[in-house]
Every structure is written in C-alpha cells, then in structure tokens.
Design a protein around this motif. Structure first.
Motif, PDB file in Angstrom:
ATOM      1  N   ASN A 180       0.755  -1.278   0.058  1.00 17.64           N
ATOM      2  CA  ASN A 180      -0.124   0.045   0.064  1.00 17.64           C
ATOM      3  C   ASN A 180       0.831   1.150   0.109  1.00 17.64           C
ATOM      4  O   ASN A 180       1.868   1.247   0.925  1.00 17.64           O
ATOM      5  N   LEU A 181       0.720   2.113  -1.028  1.00 18.91           N
ATOM      6  CA  LEU A 181       1.366   3.385  -0.973  1.00 18.91           C
ATOM      7  C   LEU A 181       0.652   4.592  -1.386  1.00 18.91           C
ATOM      8  O   LEU A 181      -0.244   4.591  -2.209  1.00 18.91           O
ATOM      9  N   ASP A 182       0.599   5.592  -0.366  1.00 20.08           N
ATOM     10  CA  ASP A 182      -0.235   6.594  -0.488  1.00 20.08           C
ATOM     11  C   ASP A 182       0.693   7.743  -0.607  1.00 20.08           C
ATOM     12  O   ASP A 182       1.299   8.205   0.489  1.00 20.08           O
ATOM     13  N   LEU A 183       0.465   8.361  -2.061  1.00 19.44           N
ATOM     14  CA  LEU A 183       1.088   9.983  -2.088  1.00 19.44           C
ATOM     15  C   LEU A 183       0.359  10.910  -2.623  1.00 19.44           C
ATOM     16  O   LEU A 183       0.543  11.809  -3.043  1.00 19.44           O
ATOM     17  N   SER A 184      -0.817  10.602  -2.146  1.00 16.24           N
ATOM     18  CA  SER A 184      -2.037  11.636  -2.296  1.00 16.24           C
ATOM     19  C   SER A 184      -1.977  12.958  -1.717  1.00 16.24           C
ATOM     20  O   SER A 184      -0.957  13.080  -0.663  1.00 16.24           O
ATOM     21  N   ASP A 185      -2.372  14.139  -2.432  1.00 20.73           N
ATOM     22  CA  ASP A 185      -2.655  15.445  -1.454  1.00 20.73           C
ATOM     23  C   ASP A 185      -1.090  16.152  -1.508  1.00 20.73           C
ATOM     24  O   ASP A 185      -0.616  16.503  -0.522  1.00 20.73           O
ATOM     25  N   ASN A 186      -0.254  15.877  -2.521  1.00 24.58           N
ATOM     26  CA  ASN A 186       1.050  16.411  -2.619  1.00 24.58           C
ATOM     27  C   ASN A 186       1.192  17.424  -3.763  1.00 24.58           C
ATOM     28  O   ASN A 186       0.079  17.934  -4.285  1.00 24.58           O
ATOM     29  N   LEU A 202       2.776  -4.509  -5.081  1.00 23.62           N
ATOM     30  CA  LEU A 202       1.845  -3.304  -4.821  1.00 23.62           C
ATOM     31  C   LEU A 202       0.350  -3.789  -5.065  1.00 23.62           C
ATOM     32  O   LEU A 202      -0.142  -4.238  -5.990  1.00 23.62           O
ATOM     33  N   GLU A 203      -0.615  -3.453  -3.985  1.00 28.72           N
ATOM     34  CA  GLU A 203      -1.986  -3.606  -4.191  1.00 28.72           C
ATOM     35  C   GLU A 203      -2.869  -2.256  -4.302  1.00 28.72           C
ATOM     36  O   GLU A 203      -3.744  -2.228  -5.173  1.00 28.72           O
ATOM     37  N   THR A 204      -2.469  -1.349  -3.738  1.00 30.89           N
ATOM     38  CA  THR A 204      -3.026  -0.256  -3.729  1.00 30.89           C
ATOM     39  C   THR A 204      -2.287   1.100  -3.818  1.00 30.89           C
ATOM     40  O   THR A 204      -1.212   1.179  -2.946  1.00 30.89           O
ATOM     41  N   LEU A 205      -2.352   1.870  -4.880  1.00 30.07           N
ATOM     42  CA  LEU A 205      -1.730   3.187  -5.103  1.00 30.07           C
ATOM     43  C   LEU A 205      -2.680   4.338  -5.201  1.00 30.07           C
ATOM     44  O   LEU A 205      -3.474   4.461  -6.004  1.00 30.07           O
ATOM     45  N   ASN A 206      -2.198   5.419  -4.240  1.00 28.10           N
ATOM     46  CA  ASN A 206      -3.180   6.734  -4.174  1.00 28.10           C
ATOM     47  C   ASN A 206      -2.318   7.650  -4.661  1.00 28.10           C
ATOM     48  O   ASN A 206      -1.392   7.958  -3.860  1.00 28.10           O
TER      49      ASN A 206
END
Length: 341
Positions: A180-186, A202-206
C-alpha cells in the motif's frame, strides 16, 4: 528461623515492588495491562515532555496524540524495549534524531501523522523492521532513499498531505514488499516511468490530489497485483491506451476531476465484472473521438459509479448531456450521403 522469615519478607517486598513498577502509569496518561504487554495512551494537551516517568518497561503499544510534545529521543524509547506499535500523531514534533529507533528493535508500526516534520535524517528507519509507516499531513518536501535499508520489510507507506514535488525511484527500489502506497495530496508533477518497477506486491496506489499531467504507458507494467488505483483530482489530459494492460486484478479506478477529453480505444477493455470506475468531473468532448467511451458505458453500466454524471462539456449543443445517451448521429458517426437522391 528468623533468617528464613527475613528472606521471605524480603522476597515478597521485592515482588510487590516489581509488580507495582510493571503496572505503573505516567501522569496525564491512561494504561491497560493485557497479557501481551502494557498499552499506554497519552492525549492531554498539557503534556509537553515524553512521559518517561512511570512508563512500564513491558509497554508494547504507546500512543501520544494531540499533545504539545515537541521532542522525542532514542533515550526516551529505550525505556520501552518491547515496543511494537508507536503512535505520535498530532503533536508538535518538527524534527527526529537519526538514532531514534535503535532501542526498539521489535517496532513494526510507526504513525507520525499531523506533526510539523520537514526533513528526516538518513537511516532513521533502517534500525527496525517496520511494516507500517505513516507520515501523513506533515510538511515534508523531499524524500530520501537513505531513510531505509536495502530490502526493507515495509508493506504500508503513507506520505499523503505533504509538500512533495517528486519521489526518487531509488526510494522504491528499497521497498520490494510494499503493498500500500499513499502519495495523495502532494504536489507531484510527474511519476518516473520506472519508479514502481521493483514493487511487484503493490496492491493499492493513491496518487490523488497531485498535479500529474500525464503518465507513461509502462508506469504500472511491473505491478500486476494492483487492485485499487486512485488518480482523481490531478490534471491528467490524456492516458496511454496500454496503461492498464496486465492489471488483471484491478477492481477500482478513480479518474474523476481531471482534464480528460477522451479515453483511447481499448483503454477499459478486459475488465472483470467486479471492476468499478469513476469518470465524473472531466471535460469530455462529445464528438466522434468519444465513441469508445460511449460504447463501453452502454455495455458496462454496472461497472461505472455515478454513470449519470459522466456528461459532455463540449460542444455547446451537447453540454451537460449524458455521454451514454448520445446517438451516433449526434457524434457525427453517421455521415449523410451527398450523392443520395
């Protein structure tokens, strides 16, 4: 006999002292003592220093949240050598020492949400086998691959809500187990085409809420397990026809609030029945180039969330019309025969 009684009383006193110490609790905190180890929660705004006094050495979970704590050191954490879960969110931490985690070898979850972190030193996360790291809603401007050791065991990384304009590929090369990798709101403006090539799990990428304009065709080529892909609220103007090829497990795709005018032919083909997509909030141009999207929507309405809100932005005559309702003649797909009588 007297010596035996003295030894007995001494042993009992020592036992009681150890029991009290194991079940002590710092001021301004609440504690519980399940068999797995002490759990400590400190959430008083009046707390300004690390609550080391009274902290049980058997503590396995420590949460310091919504306080005025501004500093934490490796010495503080050596008081809880069995710690496996540390939550330090919504405090006033602006920096962390590079040796912070050296004294907590069992730590697997670290949450630093909502502090004032701008820069993190090299090797800070290389002393433990973290599985989950949350750095959400700080002020981090750059990511350093040297934060981690090679072949990190990290499976969850949340860097959302920071000030990142880019992420080096070298970082992800060290995170082969990431799911799970969250790079949102940058403020990401681009994603290097080979950035994710080492992330086979990797299963979830935001990537929502950034400034992405385009993506390369091979961006997700090495992520066959990807099941959730969040691309909404960017500035995507077009997408490669083969972007989703190989993503056989993709179940959720969010493309809403971008600048898409068309989808390339075949873009959404070969999706499973469980697949869901959101396409609203794009300036769809309803002419002959929208044919693929229109036909796909007609055949797969059950796969589209908010289908009725997928509407035309241009031409003016079709503005606000549902794409799925358009006729071939309205799209200019049926040409009149100028030679007919």
């Amino acid at each position: 006999m007297n010596l035996w009684l003295l030894l007995t009383f001494t042993a009992l006193a020592e036992c009681r002292f150890q029991k009290r110490g194991a079940h002590s609790c710092p001021d301004l905190c609440s504690c519980s003592f399940p068999p797995s180890g002490a759990e400590v929660v400190c959430s008083q705004s009046s707390l300004t220093h690390f609550p080391i006094n009274g902290l049980s050495p058997n503590t396995t979970r420590l949460s310091i949240q919504s306080t005025n704590l501004s500093s934490v050191t490796a010495t503080h954490l050596t008081a809880v050598p069995l710690l496996n879960n540390l939550q330090l969110y919504h405090n006033n931490l602006s920096s962390l020492p590079s040796d912070l985690l050296k004294g907590v070898p069992h730590l697997n979850t670290l949450d630093l949400t909502g502090n004032q972190l701008v820069h993190l030193p090299p090797n800070i996360f290389s002393h433990v086998s973290l599985h989950s790291l949350v750095l959400k809603n700080n002020m981090i401007e750059t990511v350093d691959a040297e934060w981690f050791s090679l072949n990190s065991s990290l499976t969850w990384l949340d860097l959302s809500g920071n000030r990142l304009t880019g992420v080096p590929s070298a970082l992800f090369l060290k995170l082969p187990q990431l799911k799970n990798l969250d790079l949102s709101d940058n403020s990401l403006q681009e994603l290097q085409p080979d950035a994710l090539k080492n992330m086979h799990h990797l299963e979830t990428l935001n990537l929502a809420g950034n400034k992405l304009i385009s993506l390369k065709p091979t961006t997700f080529t090495h992520n066959p397990k990807l099941s959730q892909l969040f691309l909404q609220e960017n500035q995507l103007q077009d997408l490669p026809a083969t972007l989703l090829h190989g993503l056989q497990h993709l179940e959720l795709l969010l493309l809403n609030q971008n600048q898409l005018q068309y989808l390339p032919s075949g873009f959404l083909d070969d999706r499973e029945s469980s697949f869901r997509v959101i396409l609203t909030g794009n300036p769809w141009v309803c002419d002959d180039k929208i044919e693929f999207l229109k036909k796909w929507l007609i055949v797969n309405p059950q796969n589209v969330i908010l289908l009725e809100e997928v509407t035309c932005a241009r031409p003016e005559a079709l503005k606000h019309r549902q794409v799925v309702s358009l006729t071939d003649s309205e799209l200019g797909l049926i040409k009149s025969d100028k030679f007919s009588t």
